[in-house]
Design an enzyme around this catalytic site. Structure first.
Site, PDB file in Angstrom:
ATOM      1  N   ARG A   1       0.802  -1.233   0.000  1.00 44.79           N
ATOM      2  CA  ARG A   1       0.000   0.000   0.000  1.00 44.79           C
ATOM      3  C   ARG A   1       0.833   1.282   0.000  1.00 44.79           C
ATOM      4  O   ARG A   1       0.426   2.285  -0.578  1.00 44.79           O
ATOM      5  CB  ARG A   1      -0.929  -0.003   1.217  1.00 44.79           C
ATOM      6  CG  ARG A   1      -1.910  -1.173   1.235  1.00 44.79           C
ATOM      7  CD  ARG A   1      -2.745  -1.158   2.495  1.00 44.79           C
ATOM      8  NE  ARG A   1      -3.558   0.040   2.589  1.00 44.79           N
ATOM      9  CZ  ARG A   1      -4.194   0.419   3.695  1.00 44.79           C
ATOM     10  NH1 ARG A   1      -4.100  -0.318   4.800  1.00 44.79           N
ATOM     11  NH2 ARG A   1      -4.926   1.523   3.700  1.00 44.79           N
TER      12      ARG A   1
ATOM     13  N   GLU B   1      18.604 -17.927  -3.593  1.00 37.42           N
ATOM     14  CA  GLU B   1      18.788 -19.152  -2.817  1.00 37.42           C
ATOM     15  C   GLU B   1      17.531 -19.534  -2.051  1.00 37.42           C
ATOM     16  O   GLU B   1      17.191 -20.705  -1.919  1.00 37.42           O
ATOM     17  CB  GLU B   1      19.961 -18.975  -1.845  1.00 37.42           C
ATOM     18  CG  GLU B   1      20.236 -20.183  -0.953  1.00 37.42           C
ATOM     19  CD  GLU B   1      20.623 -21.409  -1.753  1.00 37.42           C
ATOM     20  OE1 GLU B   1      19.772 -22.320  -1.881  1.00 37.42           O
ATOM     21  OE2 GLU B   1      21.753 -21.458  -2.250  1.00 37.42           O
TER      22      GLU B   1
ATOM     23  N   ALA C   1      14.047 -22.234   1.934  1.00 34.33           N
ATOM     24  CA  ALA C   1      14.388 -21.083   2.796  1.00 34.33           C
ATOM     25  C   ALA C   1      15.897 -20.838   2.791  1.00 34.33           C
ATOM     26  O   ALA C   1      16.480 -20.589   1.745  1.00 34.33           O
ATOM     27  CB  ALA C   1      13.846 -21.297   4.206  1.00 34.33           C
TER      28      ALA C   1
ATOM     29  N   GLU D   1       1.168 -20.122   4.275  1.00 39.09           N
ATOM     30  CA  GLU D   1       0.720 -18.837   3.768  1.00 39.09           C
ATOM     31  C   GLU D   1      -0.550 -18.429   4.527  1.00 39.09           C
ATOM     32  O   GLU D   1      -1.177 -19.269   5.192  1.00 39.09           O
ATOM     33  CB  GLU D   1       0.436 -18.933   2.260  1.00 39.09           C
ATOM     34  CG  GLU D   1       1.639 -19.258   1.405  1.00 39.09           C
ATOM     35  CD  GLU D   1       2.689 -18.166   1.447  1.00 39.09           C
ATOM     36  OE1 GLU D   1       2.322 -16.977   1.542  1.00 39.09           O
ATOM     37  OE2 GLU D   1       3.889 -18.503   1.401  1.00 39.09           O
TER      38      GLU D   1
ATOM     39  N   ASP E   1       3.215 -24.673  -4.390  1.00 35.12           N
ATOM     40  CA  ASP E   1       4.474 -24.105  -3.916  1.00 35.12           C
ATOM     41  C   ASP E   1       5.615 -25.102  -4.110  1.00 35.12           C
ATOM     42  O   ASP E   1       6.699 -24.750  -4.589  1.00 35.12           O
ATOM     43  CB  ASP E   1       4.335 -23.721  -2.437  1.00 35.12           C
ATOM     44  CG  ASP E   1       5.587 -23.069  -1.897  1.00 35.12           C
ATOM     45  OD1 ASP E   1       5.944 -21.983  -2.383  1.00 35.12           O
ATOM     46  OD2 ASP E   1       6.224 -23.654  -0.991  1.00 35.12           O
TER      47      ASP E   1
ATOM     48  N   LYS F   1       9.048 -25.116  -6.643  1.00 38.00           N
ATOM     49  CA  LYS F   1      10.403 -25.363  -6.143  1.00 38.00           C
ATOM     50  C   LYS F   1      11.104 -26.479  -6.926  1.00 38.00           C
ATOM     51  O   LYS F   1      12.279 -26.342  -7.286  1.00 38.00           O
ATOM     52  CB  LYS F   1      10.353 -25.696  -4.651  1.00 38.00           C
ATOM     53  CG  LYS F   1       9.928 -24.525  -3.772  1.00 38.00           C
ATOM     54  CD  LYS F   1       9.779 -24.939  -2.315  1.00 38.00           C
ATOM     55  CE  LYS F   1       9.342 -23.759  -1.443  1.00 38.00           C
ATOM     56  NZ  LYS F   1       9.135 -24.147  -0.032  1.00 38.00           N
TER      57      LYS F   1
ATOM     58  N   GLY G   1       9.451 -20.664   7.873  1.00 37.29           N
ATOM     59  CA  GLY G   1       9.514 -19.648   8.925  1.00 37.29           C
ATOM     60  C   GLY G   1      10.171 -18.374   8.440  1.00 37.29           C
ATOM     61  O   GLY G   1      11.111 -18.406   7.634  1.00 37.29           O
TER      62      GLY G   1
END
Length: 815
Positions: free
Chosen positions: A506, A604, A609, A665, A676, A680, A795
């Site tokens: 926003r 990466e 993660a 999510e 997802d 990957k 995380g």
């Protein structure tokens, strides 16, 4: 004997004058010196303004003149006790009466010749020096006012008079032999043999100090100003600039020619001739050493400083008729000289096909006209092309006598500019290698200066300028990590990270000097509305060297502008998978473009993660290995869900718990759908050299059919409860076989699959717990025993740590 000069803001007001007097009192009685003062700060400009206004027959000059008189009377009253004020106040009033008459005459005849203007401008120095001499006398210092017009003799080139050193030196020497005490000398002014007042050009008071120093064989010249010496670059544009402790006369003159305004060439010439060192000191920080200018360059870096000039235009003259024609250059340069147009830089091809010169933009139109007139026949016949003027350019110059003893200065300069997407339009370098100059676009000036300063002075120290889009969980964790680690990075890794732009969906905000990450909050209604085009435009306009765009969103709209960013030679770091899992052509183009532009595209955290999965795979491929099979648990959220399901909780409750912990999510269907994980494994397949499209990935969704169209997340969870039994049945069937459920991806023979599998205790995935990810690479080298990468794969903190590691890697690139 020392000659000491004060001017500028040093004597702009009473408070600053007191600092000057403190320096003089400290020196008084300890050493022999004479003083040179310029006009009080801003006075010369106001006198010039008055003359221009009066010449236009406008009476508003009276107001400025009254303010000037008031200022001088006020300073005199502040510096001199009441009982001793009459002499100073009378002098001021008489001088302003004279000025009033002068301006009235200019007003009446609507004309102000250079002779008259020199006389007008002389009042600034005459007034300041008389008042300051009286102020010093009031402090008990034996100080005598000396009007330099009595001793400095010049020709009658009013506005920029040439000094007659033979006559002036004799007059100065005779005067100092006959008069004791500290002389307070008017800077900037002299006189002709007829007694007509002249001025000796810009930085005239510094020049006066040097003239007196040379005549008297002074020990040194001290020029006290408002900066701590000559800087390695303009500190307004390069915040890491620092004081140069030692310069040679030649180095100082080169720097001053290309824009370093602390000291001017004319100032150095008399001192240089007599080998008198010049010291540049800071009135407001007298304890600092400043810069010493002498015949010795001193030890140091390859270059001593980087200077620049803006508001430059390029004049291009070219054509086949110029080749091997004698006299073309003479006509070209002679025409410019006869019309008073100064040439800043010359670049000419050895074939003589073209001549390129840099001139001040204010002279560009006139220069074009006079050259077109001089070569009108050649242009008409086609022997010469139309004269081209390229505006909005700048000149940068690296200066240092050490360049001639250190090969590679040019290479380092142009490599630094090229790496930061700064295009060089023209180049000039003398055979002495004292100066390498280049013409660039004015818009790139700040970026170029910072890139060169880092390359030559901070080669072991790097500044990354970050523009962050996405300040949710990952973005907030990232800024916190940067702030906590910043000091260690600066001290141990010589890396500084500054965040200049931040945006959410926003709002957006920017900070030229970088946000204070300890206190900065996310953009809100007090900031600008978010506009991606404007965000990129502002990042481009800031034009920092070593800029990096950090995308911590999952937005396709943001991913769509990666190509534009890389094309601008700005690096990208992102956990956003949309670009690399989109169309294959887009993936290949981004990789190709990053290589062509010499920037880094690090992602990466697209997979697992912060785990080193992509880097590991890239290293395998670069070293010539070949991937046969990839098996992977790539969703920390899905692994958490199915490992926690073993503890007896219903499936819907486990999914809700994963959402609360931030593993999924905001809408868990994004994870449960398998999309997802599919992205990957698609990315890993592409990194393994396989031309995979998204349609090539077979996906088994964990979202029940009747839950797919739920209008909200609460409604989704309500419907999901009805399927707890189904997932419990899957778990029971696996347990009965001594197996465990794992949501995983496989890639083999150009085919990829994503879905739920029941695995026995022999499989490495069997022991996975919580949000851990695990990837098995079976390759030619790792065939019997696959390479295993395992660790937390979900995380905000873990992902932010991976992004942070990529930023640091980018910072360490090409040290």
């Amino acid at each position: 004997m020392k000659i000491i000069k004060f001017g500028g803001s040093s004597i702009a007001n009473y408070e600053n004058i007191q600092k000057v007097f403190s320096i003089i009192e400290e020196k008084s009685g300890k050493e022999e010196f004479a003083l040179v003062f310029s006009a009080f700060g801003g006075v010369t400009e106001q006198l010039l303004q008055c003359a221009n206004i009066a010449q236009q027959s406008e009476e508003s000059y009276h107001t400025i003149l009254q303010e000037l008189e008031k200022k001088h009377l006020e300073i005199a009253r502040q510096l001199v006790p009441v009982q001793q004020q009459s002499t100073a106040l009378t002098f001021v009033k008489v001088r302003f009466n004279e000025l009033g008459d002068l301006f009235h005459g200019i007003y009446l005849i609507k004309e102000c010749s250079n002779r008259t203007l020199d006389y007008v401008l002389s009042f600034g120095e005459r007034l300041s020096n008389f008042i300051l001499a009286n102020g010093l006398q009031a402090k008990g210092i034996t100080a005598n006012y000396l009007d330099a017009r009595d001793l400095v003799k010049t020709d009658d080139r009013f506005g920029h008079a040439k000094v007659n050193f033979k006559t002036s030196n004799k007059l100065i020497q005779d005067y100092f032999e006959k008069h004791d005490g500290i002389k307070v000398i008017t800077g900037f002014i002299g006189s002709t043999d007829k007694g007509e007042t002249t001025t000796v050009g810009r930085s005239g008071s510094d020049y006066t100090a040097s003239i007196f120093a040379a005549a008297l064989g002074a020990e040194q010249v001290e020029i006290w100003t408002d900066v701590s010496g000559v800087m390695t670059a303009d500190p307004r544009l390069v915040y890491t600039a620092f004081t140069i402790p030692q310069l040679s006369y030649n180095e100082a003159m080169e720097l001053s020619h290309f824009g370093a305004k602390v000291v001017f060439p004319a100032t150095m010439q008399p001192a240089m001739k007599e080998d008198i060192p010049i010291y540049i000191k800071n009135t407001f920080k007298p304890e600092e050493e400043g810069t010493r200018i002498s015949k010795e360059s001193g030890e140091g870096k390859i270059i001593k400083g980087i200077s620049s000039m803006d508001n430059i235009s390029i004049l291009n003259v070219q054509g086949p008729g110029l080749v091997e024609v004698v006299g073309v250059s003479q006509r070209f340069f002679g025409t410019l000289a006869s019309n008073g147009i100064n040439i800043i830089l010359i670049s000419q091809a050895s074939s003589e096909h073209s001549i390129c010169v840099a001139i001040a933009s204010k002279d560009a139109s006139r220069a074009k006209s006079v050259i077109e007139e001089e070569f009108r026949y050649e242009i008409q016949s086609g022997e010469m092309s139309e004269i081209e003027v390229v505006p909005e350019m700048a000149v940068i110059a690296v200066v240092g006598e050490n360049m001639q003893h250190n090969p590679g200065a040019s290479g380092r300069m142009f490599q630094a500019l090229g790496r930061n997407n700064v295009n060089v339009v023209a180049i000039a370098q003398g055979s002495s290698e004292l100066n390498i100059s280049a013409v660039i676009t004015q818009a790139d000036l700040q970026k170029a200066l910072n890139a060169l300063h880092e390359a030559f002075f901070l080669s072991d120290y790097k500044v990354l300028h970050v523009f962050l889009v996405g300040v949710g969980l990952i973005g907030k964790a990232l800024t916190k990590m940067i702030n906590n680690q910043l000091k260690n990075l600066q001290e141990d890794n010589m890396l500084d990270i500054q965040v200049h732009g931040m945006a959410n969906s926003r709002y957006m905000k920017f900070h030229e000097d970088g946000f204070d990450l300890a206190t900065v909050g996310a953009p809100d209604e007090n900031d600008e509305p978010m506009d991606m085009d404007k965000f990129i435009g502002t990042m481009t306009e800031m034009n920092f060297s070593n800029s990096v765009f950090v995308d911590c969103t999952a937005s396709q709209d943001v991913a769509d502008i990666y190509e534009q960013i890389l094309d601008s030679k700005v690096g990208i770091v992102t956990p956003n998978k949309k670009a690399n899992s989109g169309p294959l052509d887009t993936y290949k183009q981004l990789k190709k473009l990053a290589g062509q532009r010499g920037v880094r595209f690090f992602y990466e955290t697209n997979v697992a993660a912060g785990l080193p999965v992509i880097n590991t795979l890239q290293d395998l491929m670069l070293s010539g290995d070949h991937v046969h099979r990839i098996e992977a648990v790539l969703s920390g959220s899905m692994n958490y869900i199915f490992s926690e399901l073993e503890n007896g909780m219903p499936f819907s409750e486990v999914v809700a718990q994963a959402k609360e912990k931030g593993y999924t999510e905001p809408d868990p269907r994004d994870d449960l759908s398998g999309m997802d994980v599919a992205r990957k494994i698609l990315i890993l397949g592409r990194e393994a050299g396989q031309d995979l499209h998204f349609d090539d990935v077979e996906i088994q969704s964990m979202v029940p059919k009747d839950c797919e169209d739920a209008a909200s997340v609460p409604e989704f969870f309500e419907k999901l409860q009805k399927h707890d039994g189904h997932f419990q049945q899957l778990l029971d069937e696996a347990k009965a076989k001594g197996e465990k459920l794992r949501f995983m991806a496989t890639l083999e023979n150009g085919k990829a699959k994503v879905g739920l599998n029941s695995l026995d205790s022999e499989h490495p995935f069997y022991t996975l717990k919580g949000s851990d990810n695990m990837i098995l690479f079976t390759t030619e080298r790792y065939n019997d025993f696959p390479m295993i990468v395992r660790g937390p794969g979900a995380g905000a903190d873990v992902t932010a740590a991976g992004v942070f590691a990529d930023i640091i890697r980018l910072g360490n690139y090409s040290r």
